[in-house]
Scaffold this active site. Structure first.
Site, PDB file in Angstrom:
ATOM      1  N   HIS A   1      -3.634   6.946   2.325  1.00 50.51           N
ATOM      2  CA  HIS A   1      -3.956   5.614   1.801  1.00 50.51           C
ATOM      3  C   HIS A   1      -5.292   5.186   2.414  1.00 50.51           C
ATOM      4  CE1 HIS A   1      -3.918   1.487   0.757  1.00 50.51           C
ATOM      5  NE2 HIS A   1      -3.742   1.083   2.006  1.00 50.51           N
TER       6      HIS A   1
ATOM      7  N   ASN B   1      -9.989  -0.629  -0.431  1.00 47.98           N
ATOM      8  CA  ASN B   1      -8.532  -0.496  -0.442  1.00 47.98           C
ATOM      9  C   ASN B   1      -8.011  -1.044  -1.777  1.00 47.98           C
ATOM     10  OD1 ASN B   1      -5.791  -0.687  -0.101  1.00 47.98           O
ATOM     11  ND2 ASN B   1      -5.875  -1.636   1.928  1.00 47.98           N
TER      12      ASN B   1
ATOM     13  N   CYS C   1       0.805  -1.221   0.000  1.00 51.27           N
ATOM     14  CA  CYS C   1       0.000   0.000   0.000  1.00 51.27           C
ATOM     15  C   CYS C   1       0.840   1.274   0.000  1.00 51.27           C
ATOM     16  CB  CYS C   1      -0.944  -0.002   1.190  1.00 51.27           C
ATOM     17  SG  CYS C   1      -2.084  -1.377   1.075  1.00 51.27           S
TER      18      CYS C   1
HETATM   19  N1  ACO Z   1     -17.763  -9.347   9.166  1.00 54.93           N
HETATM   20  C1  ACO Z   1     -18.174  -9.639  10.427  1.00 54.93           C
HETATM   21  N2  ACO Z   1     -17.310  -9.908  11.426  1.00 54.93           N
HETATM   22  C2  ACO Z   1     -15.998  -9.860  11.138  1.00 54.93           C
HETATM   23  C3  ACO Z   1     -15.502  -9.562   9.853  1.00 54.93           C
HETATM   24  C4  ACO Z   1     -16.460  -9.304   8.843  1.00 54.93           C
HETATM   25  N3  ACO Z   1     -16.111  -9.000   7.574  1.00 54.93           N
HETATM   26  N4  ACO Z   1     -14.167  -9.589   9.871  1.00 54.93           N
HETATM   27  C5  ACO Z   1     -13.808  -9.894  11.119  1.00 54.93           C
HETATM   28  N5  ACO Z   1     -14.906 -10.068  11.893  1.00 54.93           N
HETATM   29  C6  ACO Z   1     -14.976 -10.406  13.304  1.00 54.93           C
HETATM   30  C7  ACO Z   1     -13.732 -11.111  13.776  1.00 54.93           C
HETATM   31  O1  ACO Z   1     -13.811 -12.489  13.470  1.00 54.93           O
HETATM   32  C8  ACO Z   1     -13.782 -10.822  15.246  1.00 54.93           C
HETATM   33  O2  ACO Z   1     -14.678 -11.707  15.854  1.00 54.93           O
HETATM   34  P1  ACO Z   1     -14.302 -12.407  17.249  1.00 54.93           P
HETATM   35  O3  ACO Z   1     -14.150 -11.256  18.213  1.00 54.93           O
HETATM   36  O4  ACO Z   1     -15.474 -13.269  17.493  1.00 54.93           O
HETATM   37  O5  ACO Z   1     -13.019 -13.123  17.001  1.00 54.93           O
HETATM   38  C9  ACO Z   1     -14.372  -9.420  15.327  1.00 54.93           C
HETATM   39  O6  ACO Z   1     -15.030  -9.201  14.062  1.00 54.93           O
HETATM   40  C10 ACO Z   1     -13.355  -8.323  15.520  1.00 54.93           C
HETATM   41  O7  ACO Z   1     -12.244  -8.550  14.647  1.00 54.93           O
HETATM   42  P2  ACO Z   1     -11.040  -7.578  14.592  1.00 54.93           P
HETATM   43  O8  ACO Z   1      -9.994  -8.114  13.662  1.00 54.93           O
HETATM   44  O9  ACO Z   1     -10.619  -7.235  15.982  1.00 54.93           O
HETATM   45  O10 ACO Z   1     -11.731  -6.315  13.952  1.00 54.93           O
HETATM   46  P3  ACO Z   1     -11.104  -4.908  13.769  1.00 54.93           P
HETATM   47  O11 ACO Z   1     -11.957  -3.903  14.394  1.00 54.93           O
HETATM   48  O12 ACO Z   1      -9.636  -4.896  14.072  1.00 54.93           O
HETATM   49  O13 ACO Z   1     -11.208  -4.709  12.180  1.00 54.93           O
HETATM   50  C11 ACO Z   1      -9.853  -4.805  10.212  1.00 54.93           C
HETATM   51  C12 ACO Z   1     -10.567  -5.599  11.290  1.00 54.93           C
HETATM   52  C13 ACO Z   1     -10.852  -3.928   9.503  1.00 54.93           C
HETATM   53  C14 ACO Z   1      -9.186  -5.744   9.220  1.00 54.93           C
HETATM   54  C15 ACO Z   1      -8.774  -3.915  10.894  1.00 54.93           C
HETATM   55  O14 ACO Z   1      -7.974  -4.717  11.723  1.00 54.93           O
HETATM   56  C16 ACO Z   1      -7.888  -3.195   9.939  1.00 54.93           C
HETATM   57  O15 ACO Z   1      -8.274  -2.235   9.306  1.00 54.93           O
HETATM   58  N6  ACO Z   1      -6.598  -3.590   9.852  1.00 54.93           N
HETATM   59  C17 ACO Z   1      -5.602  -2.843   9.067  1.00 54.93           C
HETATM   60  C18 ACO Z   1      -5.791  -2.964   7.591  1.00 54.93           C
HETATM   61  C19 ACO Z   1      -4.649  -2.222   6.923  1.00 54.93           C
HETATM   62  O16 ACO Z   1      -4.382  -1.069   7.214  1.00 54.93           O
HETATM   63  N7  ACO Z   1      -3.904  -2.884   6.079  1.00 54.93           N
HETATM   64  C20 ACO Z   1      -2.699  -2.262   5.558  1.00 54.93           C
HETATM   65  C21 ACO Z   1      -2.813  -1.939   4.193  1.00 54.93           C
HETATM   66  S1  ACO Z   1      -3.208  -3.323   3.189  1.00 54.93           S
HETATM   67  C22 ACO Z   1      -1.819  -3.671   2.226  1.00 54.93           C
HETATM   68  O17 ACO Z   1      -0.730  -3.258   2.469  1.00 54.93           O
HETATM   69  C23 ACO Z   1      -2.009  -4.674   1.050  1.00 54.93           C
END
Ligand code: ACO
Length: 336
Positions: free
Chosen positions: A256, A286, A116
């Protein structure tokens, strides 16, 4: 006369027509529109469905728009840099395919792999060729067909990504505009939090790598989120401090587009309000290397010569960085 800087003199983009909405994803995995919107800010993404078309197709279309808007021919381009983690193939580089596709017969080119942060890393390397005097027309393209590596059975990642491409032309300017400064970082110690394990020289494609699902993007969301919030906010604050900029001096933050919450934390740290933040994550998700130029396209008409922009990104690697850009033209005078 001011020193020679690399000015962005035209921008272009390509977005596939097909949309993948949150409602569509509700049919594929156990998720909900409500969860996706509140946790990420995304409503829909674009998907390049045609299996015969890949990243170079989108990149070439974005490049053609740049050439058309700038009113120049492809033979005038000296260098094409493509930032991508979804190249058409391992080799040749996607940049080679783009030069052939657009007819940039006098250009050389190469790819940059920084997930990214790819567009920002490509922008700062492209700028060096302008500042040094070696080249006068450099195309920098961010393009990714994320749908080719996303696992549409994994709800934690498949809701995040979309396909698209954005491109900018860099040319020399002595008018005090262009890329004023940039900061880049890499920390490989947490590489395993965001990666695609299969297909490279470590795990060449085999029946076993297919069975273990190693040819798809893998992300541990929480550690990436934590590092992204800190990395993007720190580097944005740093580049402002280094250049004596306050929140009032910044016309737009161009972040980003990975997660609305990461962007919000960055803006707060910079002391700028959300009305000065370019945001289109809701429509495209993204798109990895394409997010920043796709924002610039959406806001082009609002931009004026001399506007201060802070571009910032965080991605797999980990990689992160920021660029301070003084915009080089009045966007409303461009014939789209
Ligand atoms: N729908 C419903 N529930 C979901 C989903 C979904 N799509 N995805 C995850 N959950 C659940 C999980 O299983 C978890 O359930 P549990 O508590 O029973 O285990 C709960 O939701 C919370 O999961 P988290 O991972 O803690 O959710 P979070 O609020 O952290 O959001 C996310 C997840 C959106 C992926 C976040 O962590 C994020 O944005 N991470 C960074 C992404 C990023 O910046 N990437 C870098 C760039 S990408 C690149 O370089 C290619």
């Amino acid at each position: 006369m001011d020193k020679v800087r690399a000015a962005i003199t035209a921008i272009g983009h390509f977005l596939p027509e097909d949309r993948l909405t949150n409602a569509d994803l509700e049919k594929l995995v156990d998720t909900s529109d409500e969860w996706i919107q509140t946790r990420t800010g995304i409503k829909e993404r674009r998907i390049l469905k045609d299996p015969t078309k890949a990243t170079s197709f989108m990149a070439a279309n974005a490049a053609r728009e740049v050439l058309r808007k700038r009113g120049i021919g492809p033979e005038e381009i000296d260098l094409v840099i493509v930032a991508t983690v979804t190249p058409d193939m391992f080799f040749p580089a996607t940049a080679c395919l783009v030069t052939a596709n657009i007819g940039a017969v006098n250009a050389w080119g190469y790819d940059v792999s920084a997930a990214c942060s790819g567009f920002l890393f490509a922008l700062s390397t492209g700028a060096q060729f302008i500042e040094s005097g070696k080249h006068t027309k450099v195309l920098v393209i961010g393009a990714d067909k994320m749908s080719s590596i996303v696992d549409y059975t994994d709800r934690t990642t498949c809701v995040l990504f979309g396909d698209g491409a954005g491109a900018v032309l860099l040319e020399p300017s002595t008018e005090g505009v262009g890329i004023m400064d940039s900061i880049e970082h890499t920390d490989g110690t947490q590489w395993a939090s965001l990666c695609m394990l299969g297909g490279g020289s470590l795990n060449p494609p085999s029946a076993a790598t297919l069975e273990q699902n190693l040819h798809r993007l893998h992300q541990e969301g929480a550690p990436v989120f934590k590092a992204a919030v800190k990395g993007m906010a720190d580097v944005s604050a740093q580049i402002m401090e280094d250049n004596n900029l306050t929140g009032d001096d910044v016309r737009y933050l161009v972040p980003h587009q990975a997660n609305l919450r990461i962007i919000d934390a960055t803006a707060r740290r910079m002391g700028i309000s959300m009305d000065k933040v370019m945001l289109n994550i809701e429509r495209y998700g993204n798109t990895t290397a394409a997010t920043i130029p796709l924002c610039l396209i959406d806001w082009e008409k609002e931009l004026r010569k001399g506007d201060n922009l802070i571009l910032a990104a965080f991605g797999g690697g980990f990689t992160w960085g920021a660029s301070y850009v003084k915009w080089a033209y009045d966007g409303d005078k461009v014939n789209a």
